[in-house]
Every structure is written in C-alpha cells, then in structure tokens.
Scaffold this active site. Structure first.
Site, short mmCIF file in Angstrom:
data_model
loop_
_atom_site.label_atom_id
_atom_site.label_comp_id
_atom_site.label_asym_id
_atom_site.label_seq_id
_atom_site.Cartn_x
_atom_site.Cartn_y
_atom_site.Cartn_z
N CYS A 1 0.82 -1.21 0.00
CA CYS A 1 0.00 0.00 0.00
C CYS A 1 0.86 1.27 0.00
O CYS A 1 0.38 2.35 -0.31
CB CYS A 1 -0.94 -0.02 1.20
SG CYS A 1 -1.80 -1.60 1.36
N GLU B 1 -9.90 6.17 -17.93
CA GLU B 1 -10.81 5.23 -17.27
C GLU B 1 -11.90 4.82 -18.27
O GLU B 1 -12.56 5.67 -18.85
CB GLU B 1 -11.43 5.88 -16.03
CG GLU B 1 -12.53 5.09 -15.37
CD GLU B 1 -12.13 3.67 -14.98
OE1 GLU B 1 -11.15 3.49 -14.24
OE2 GLU B 1 -12.82 2.72 -15.42
N GLY C 1 -7.01 -3.53 -12.57
CA GLY C 1 -7.59 -4.58 -11.74
C GLY C 1 -6.65 -5.76 -11.57
O GLY C 1 -5.58 -5.81 -12.15
N PRO D 1 -9.06 -30.23 3.83
CA PRO D 1 -8.94 -29.66 5.18
C PRO D 1 -7.51 -29.43 5.65
O PRO D 1 -7.31 -28.72 6.64
CB PRO D 1 -9.65 -30.69 6.06
CG PRO D 1 -9.78 -31.92 5.24
CD PRO D 1 -9.74 -31.53 3.81
N ILE E 1 -5.34 -27.95 3.72
CA ILE E 1 -4.84 -26.80 2.93
C ILE E 1 -5.74 -25.60 3.20
O ILE E 1 -6.97 -25.68 3.05
CB ILE E 1 -4.80 -27.11 1.43
CG1 ILE E 1 -3.96 -28.37 1.16
CG2 ILE E 1 -4.24 -25.92 0.66
CD1 ILE E 1 -3.82 -28.73 -0.30
N ALA F 1 -6.37 -21.26 2.67
CA ALA F 1 -6.07 -20.16 1.74
C ALA F 1 -6.58 -18.86 2.35
O ALA F 1 -7.59 -18.85 3.06
CB ALA F 1 -6.73 -20.40 0.38
N GLY G 1 -6.27 -14.17 1.84
CA GLY G 1 -5.78 -13.03 1.07
C GLY G 1 -6.49 -12.89 -0.26
O GLY G 1 -7.58 -13.42 -0.46
N TYR H 1 -18.30 14.40 20.23
CA TYR H 1 -18.48 15.73 19.64
C TYR H 1 -17.84 16.83 20.46
O TYR H 1 -18.04 16.94 21.67
CB TYR H 1 -19.99 16.04 19.45
CG TYR H 1 -20.23 17.53 19.28
CD1 TYR H 1 -19.70 18.20 18.17
CD2 TYR H 1 -20.93 18.27 20.23
CE1 TYR H 1 -19.86 19.58 18.03
CE2 TYR H 1 -21.10 19.64 20.09
CZ TYR H 1 -20.56 20.29 19.00
OH TYR H 1 -20.71 21.63 18.85
P1 FAD Z 1 0.24 -10.24 -1.73
O1 FAD Z 1 0.46 -9.19 -0.73
O2 FAD Z 1 0.25 -9.87 -3.16
O3 FAD Z 1 1.31 -11.38 -1.49
C1 FAD Z 1 1.32 -12.55 -2.27
C2 FAD Z 1 2.74 -13.01 -2.42
O4 FAD Z 1 2.71 -14.35 -2.91
C3 FAD Z 1 3.52 -12.21 -3.46
O5 FAD Z 1 4.65 -11.62 -2.88
C4 FAD Z 1 3.89 -13.23 -4.53
O6 FAD Z 1 5.21 -13.05 -5.04
C5 FAD Z 1 3.81 -14.54 -3.77
N1 FAD Z 1 3.52 -15.69 -4.65
C6 FAD Z 1 2.56 -15.80 -5.57
N2 FAD Z 1 2.59 -17.00 -6.16
C7 FAD Z 1 3.61 -17.67 -5.60
C8 FAD Z 1 4.15 -18.97 -5.79
N3 FAD Z 1 3.63 -19.82 -6.67
N4 FAD Z 1 5.21 -19.34 -5.04
C9 FAD Z 1 5.75 -18.50 -4.12
N5 FAD Z 1 5.27 -17.26 -3.90
C10 FAD Z 1 4.21 -16.85 -4.63
N6 FAD Z 1 -5.19 -2.56 0.06
C11 FAD Z 1 -5.77 -1.78 0.99
O7 FAD Z 1 -6.61 -2.28 1.75
N7 FAD Z 1 -5.44 -0.46 1.12
C12 FAD Z 1 -4.50 0.14 0.32
O8 FAD Z 1 -4.20 1.33 0.48
C13 FAD Z 1 -3.90 -0.65 -0.68
N8 FAD Z 1 -2.99 -0.10 -1.53
C14 FAD Z 1 -2.38 -0.89 -2.45
C15 FAD Z 1 -1.44 -0.32 -3.29
C16 FAD Z 1 -0.80 -1.09 -4.23
C17 FAD Z 1 0.20 -0.47 -5.16
C18 FAD Z 1 -1.09 -2.49 -4.33
C19 FAD Z 1 -0.39 -3.35 -5.34
C20 FAD Z 1 -2.04 -3.06 -3.50
C21 FAD Z 1 -2.70 -2.27 -2.56
N9 FAD Z 1 -3.65 -2.81 -1.71
C22 FAD Z 1 -4.26 -2.02 -0.77
C23 FAD Z 1 -4.05 -4.23 -1.81
C24 FAD Z 1 -3.28 -5.08 -0.80
O9 FAD Z 1 -1.92 -4.80 -0.92
C25 FAD Z 1 -3.56 -6.53 -1.07
O10 FAD Z 1 -4.94 -6.75 -0.90
C26 FAD Z 1 -2.81 -7.45 -0.12
O11 FAD Z 1 -1.43 -7.26 -0.26
C27 FAD Z 1 -3.12 -8.91 -0.44
O12 FAD Z 1 -2.34 -9.73 0.36
P2 FAD Z 1 -1.93 -11.19 -0.13
O13 FAD Z 1 -1.03 -11.74 0.92
O14 FAD Z 1 -3.14 -11.95 -0.49
O15 FAD Z 1 -1.15 -10.97 -1.47
#
Ligand code: FAD
Length: 557
Positions: free
Chosen positions: A44, A182, A247, A279, A281, A283, A285, A430
């Site tokens: 972020c 956009e 996206g 069960p 595994i 997930a 994020g 307030y």
């Molecule tokens: P990630 O943080 O993306 O982590 C996943 C990790 O898994 C990555 O590092 C990747 O390399 C690794 N990976 C993937 N596949 C494999 C594999 N096969 N083997 C090994 N490693 C692997 N959210 C907010 O709520 N507020 C914000 O202000 C905000 N700002 C953001 C700004 C930016 C620029 C970005 C990119 C995102 C932002 N987000 C924000 C979204 C937020 O960062 C994500 O929702 C959050 O990081 C998701 O967490 P995650 O652990 O699921 O995935």
C-alpha cells in the site's frame, strides 16, 4: 515429529499466517516460500515511494527473513516459487529461482497466500520497456530506476481505480504531466456516479488530464518503447511511459491444478476457518474468497485488511486446530486524491438493487465539523439502506476531512446489521473541532428516516415530466445557475407566495443540497399540495446529472 507448516506467499496474508502460527505453536516447523526477493513489504506504500513521500526503500520492508528467523524461528525462503502441490503425498514442489534448483517439501498443513496478479490486456507492445505494472517491490524498483534514468515528462495511467488515482497524484508530485484514462463513465468505479465528480474536479484542479468512458485499444511503439496510447474512441495520447492499473485476478493456478474448489467469484473457496476443500490446505488473502457482510455471499475483495485478518485465522487454525471464525467483509476502502478522500463501505445503490435489496439512498452535504468553528469543510455523504426494514447496506463519502471516521462507523454498523434508526441514535464524540452535535452521519440517517417514513418524498435527479420545477434557493443562487425550466420562489417567501402555485399541479423542487427543499416540501404538503417531490442532494448533485441553465458561474460543483 513436529508439525510442518508450509506457507506459499510471504506478504500480507502469508506472513500474518506464519507469525500467528508461531505464536500458537512454538514447536512447529514453519517454512514460508516467497517467489519474490522480499517478504512482508508494504504494497500500500508503493505509490508513495514512487512519488517521493516515502523516501527510503527500507521503510517499505516491514520485516526481513533474518528478523523472521531471529524473532519467530520462521524459515522464510525468498526467490522460491512453488509450482505444484501433491495432495496425496502432501508435498509442494517448485524452483529456487536464485539457483535454478528444484525443491520438494513435505507439509502437514499448507497455507496458500499467493495474492493476485494485475490484469494485463493481450495487446501488442504490452511488454515494452516503458509499460509498467505496480504490484511488487520489484515492479516498483523497476519503475523508479527507469524514471530516474529516463526522466519522462509525461505518463499515461490506464485505470482510475484506487491504485491509478494514487499513482496520478504521486506522479504529479514528481512534476510529471499525467493523463489518466478510465473506461467506465467516471473515475473510481466503486463510487456511485453522484460522488465521483468531486474527485474528478480535484484531479483536474491538479492538472491531471482525465479521460473517462474510453478504454485502452492499442499501444504504438517506436525506438524507445511505447510512444503513443490509442483509446477505443480513437483518441491518441503521445506519452513517454504507461502504467497499467486495470484490476487484479486471484492467483489460483496452483490451487486449481491441485483440484481444490474454486468459487464462482474466481477465487479459492474457503470455509469460516479459511480451510479449502482439502482440510489440510488453507487459503487467505487476495487469492481466497470472503463472505460479503451485506449479501452473505462469497466474493473477492482484494484488500489488505481482509488479507491480514484472514491470514491470521488460517495460521492459528493450521497450527492449533482451532481459532475464531473469519468475519464477513463489507469491503471498506479509502483513497486520498490530492486534498480529498473518497471512501466506501458495503454496497453502492445500484449494486444493492442488483443484489435484490429494495435500496434507497439519502444524500447529505454537511460540514465536517461545526460550521462556527474555523476550518469547517463540506463533505458529501451517501447512505444506502433497505426501504423494507431500514437496514444499512452501504455508505460512500467524499471530502477533505472526516471521511474516514464516518465510513468506519458505518462499516461497524453494517457488521452488526444495524439500521438507519440505529445510526440516528449513535452517540458519537463531539466537540466543535471534530464534528457537530448532529453529526453528518446523524443527518444522513435523519434524511433516510424521513424518506422511509414518507415524511419527505425524495427523488433522484432526472427528468421531471410535466411537474413544475421549483428552485427554492435565494434569487442570487437562482441567478447564478439553476436547472433548466425551473422557476424561483425562495423557501423563506414560500408561505406568503403560495397563491402563485397551482395546487393541482405536481411539483418537483430543489435547493442547494436538499435541506431547504425538505423544509419547502413540508410547507407545501401541509398547505394542501399533495404531490411534492424534493430532489435528492439538491442542485449540488442534480447540477451535474440534469440540464443546467448557467448564468454567472461555470460549474455547480
Ligand atoms: P500479496 O500481498 O500480493 O502477497 C502474495 C505473495 O505471494 C507475493 O509476494 C507473490 O510473489 C507470492 N507468490 C505468488 N505465487 C507464488 C508462488 N507460486 N510461489 C511462491 N510465492 C508466490 N489494500 C488496501 O486495503 N489499502 C490500500 O491502500 C492498498 N494499496 C495498495 C497499493 C498497491 C500499489 C497495491 C499493489 C495493492 C494495494 N492494496 C491495498 C491491496 C493489498 O496490498 C492486497 O490486498 C494485499 O497485499 C493482499 O495480500 P496477499 O497476501 O493476499 O497478497
């Protein structure tokens, strides 16, 4: 033998899972496999590093493998990509990207937290050296280095969602010219149409060239990469770099190939303890589904909050066999755009209707704190509720200050399935510097209650048919610009001028924001006018949704 927990992905959800697992189980062997070079970095913060507000790369690194080893006894292996899960052997295999060596690791419990990948359209020149994504530290360092070496004067950002808007602001901080494109009719598609114009105006005020309603069609490249972006409507934008933020898609390939259930949303289906259809595994994020707090349905909400919280649940459950349940998610989000913030929670009005609710909305445009105290600034707040039972379904707000706390309060209310009556009763902090005795949230709830109880009949801006269109603002406001076809009787003269109006004619009236219109409507209704409607949000909202007769002022916003 100690339990072996393997975590795939070492950032928000993965690292929350791994550290919680350790706090729950000191004996377990915990290995985190991360494809990238960094663990636990602050996604972020990436736009603000590029803009220069965050100056040091180190500030973005929440922790390091060395610290994870020392404090948590976690074995975090960077540049380790997992390519396969063997569920019957209970192993994961993959490649050490640093050495090229293959590896296979056994697990008792596996936690998948691979996040999401940016959507990349399959068009020519998309892989040119000056076309960038922004997801990882590596992406960010690449953009930073390229900008330092090439000093581009102009960037085109495709996609005006949260990241696109943040990047527009940050590139302007670097004094670059920015064109923001956009495809949807307005920026921040999560925001209902009525509020987006305030953000668009703020972008233009800061000289961002904004193009809405047209998407990316082609990238034309010359010797130094892409030199021109062509849009679907034929517009051509000469540019020196392109940033794509249209996206993300959940990373589900590993799960899919392992035969785990993928939900209708496209993300990995999980239960209330983040367990997948296997069960052993878990997930969490961006790759996993969450339950929407309003609809109760599984959806994708790729935000940091749910990723961190649900990662924590997965880690605890995997390590100890029990945990609290993961909560539902209303999708609360906020973005700063120069001097304004825009925030949302729950469902927007049309999304609520599409989900089957009898949705209505109340608009208010109050000051963010008491008007008599210096520095009060206007905010724009929309409250969405169900006409049938008054349940609050969502809220959206734009303003310079105080947007966050209002949206957070509504998010809390949504969590407890509160109604507009609950909102009207909330006892909020307030003093004049912070709010008003009747807070903007109370005002929105009062308007919603009046609408729902039939005390006021509020209509959305739109065609008024044969109704008399009545502007109840002052003559000066009327003269400065009004809705096409409106006549003017100021609310303070209305009682003495009732004779000028035909009691048999339907009347649609409006003021500046809806409040004087409501007062005028009550006067008319209680004087025998049976069909009087007040335009929601007043001229401030209707002025950019209905035809306007402009006189002295160029814009109603
Ligand atoms: P990630 O943080 O993306 O982590 C996943 C990790 O898994 C990555 O590092 C990747 O390399 C690794 N990976 C993937 N596949 C494999 C594999 N096969 N083997 C090994 N490693 C692997 N959210 C907010 O709520 N507020 C914000 O202000 C905000 N700002 C953001 C700004 C930016 C620029 C970005 C990119 C995102 C932002 N987000 C924000 C979204 C937020 O960062 C994500 O929702 C959050 O990081 C998701 O967490 P995650 O652990 O699921 O995935």
């Amino acid at each position: 033998m100690n339990m072996r927990i393997v975590v795939v992905g070492g950032v928000a959800a993965g690292m929350s899972a791994a550290t919680r697992a350790r706090r729950m189980n000191e004996q377990a062997s915990i290995i985190v496999l991360e494809r990238g070079q960094y663990v636990s970095f602050a996604n972020c913060g990436l736009p603000y590093y590029l803009g220069g507000t965050i100056q040091s790369e180190d500030k973005l690194l929440v922790t390091t493998p060395a610290m994870l080893r020392k404090r948590f006894n976690i074995d975090a292996r960077t540049r380790h990509e997992v390519t396969r899960i063997d569920r019957s052997a209970k192993t994961v295999s993959g490649v050490n990207l640093a050495t090229g060596e293959a590896f296979t690791l056994p697990y008792d419990k596996l936690i998948l937290a691979p996040g999401a990948a940016p959507v990349v359209p399959p068009i020519a020149n998309i892989d040119a050296s000056n076309v960038f994504l922004l997801r990882s530290m590596e992406d960010t360092l690449l953009v930073k280095r390229w900008m330092e070496e090439n000093s581009p004067a102009h960037a085109t950002i495709i996609g005006a969602g949260f990241i696109g808007l943040e990047m527009a602001e940050n590139l302007r901080h670097r004094r670059m010219d920015v064109t923001l494109v956009e495809k949807a009719p307005h920026v921040l598609p999560q925001l209902d149409g009525g509020l987006a114009p305030y953000i668009e105006k703020e972008l233009r005020r800061h000289e961002v060239q904004l193009i809405t309603g047209s998407g990316l069609a082609a990238l034309h490249a010359g010797e130094r990469g892409v030199s021109c972006v062509e849009l679907e409507d034929g517009q051509k934008i000469p540019t020196q770099m392109v940033l794509l933020s249209i996206g993300v898609r959940p990373n589900v390939k590993l799960a899919q190939e392992a035969g785990l259930r993928i939900g209708a949303s496209g993300a990995i289906a999980v239960d209330e303890f983040q367990r997948t259809s296997d069960p052993d595994i878990y997930a969490a994020g961006d790759a996993a589904e969450v339950i929407h707090a309003v609809t109760g349905k599984p959806v994708r909400i790729p935000l940091a909050g749910p990723a961190n919280r649900n990662g924590r649940i997965a880690g605890e459950h995997a390590a100890s066999g029990s945990s609290p349940k993961s909560g539902s998610v209303p999708g609360t989000a906020i973005v700063a755009v120069f001097g304004l913030s825009a925030a949302v929670t729950g469902l927007g009005e049309s999304a609520a209707r599409a989900a089957g609710f009898d949705a209505d909305a109340a608009y208010v445009h109050p000051l963010h704190h008491a008007g008599y105290y210096p520095g009060a600034l206007q905010m724009h707040l929309k409250l969405i509720y169900d006409r049938r039972d008054g349940r609050v379904l969502g809220a959206q707000a734009v303003g310079a200050h105080g947007v966050d706390k209002r949206i957070d309060a509504v998010a809390t209310l949504i969590h407890f399935k509160g109604t507009i009556d609950d909102l009207a009763e909330l006892d909020l902090a307030y003093a004049p510097q912070f709010g008003s005795a009747k807070d903007p949230l109370h005002m929105a709830a009062f308007v919603a209650q009046n609408q729902r109880r039939g005390i006021t009949r509020a209509v959305s801006p739109g065609p008024v048919g044969d109704d008399l269109l009545l502007d109840v603002r002052t003559p000066a406001e009327f003269a400065a610009g009004t809705l096409e076809g409106a006549i003017n009787i100021p609310v303070d003269e209305l009682r003495s001028r009732l004779g000028e109006l035909d009691r048999n004619r339907d009347i649609t009236l409006f003021c500046q924001v809806g409040l004087r219109g409501y007062v005028a409507q009550r006067i008319l209704q209680q004087n025998g006018f049976r069909n009087v409607k007040n335009i929601k949000g007043g001229f401030l909202l209707a002025g950019h949704l209905m035809p306007v007769r402009q006189q002295k002022q160029p814009s109603p916003l």
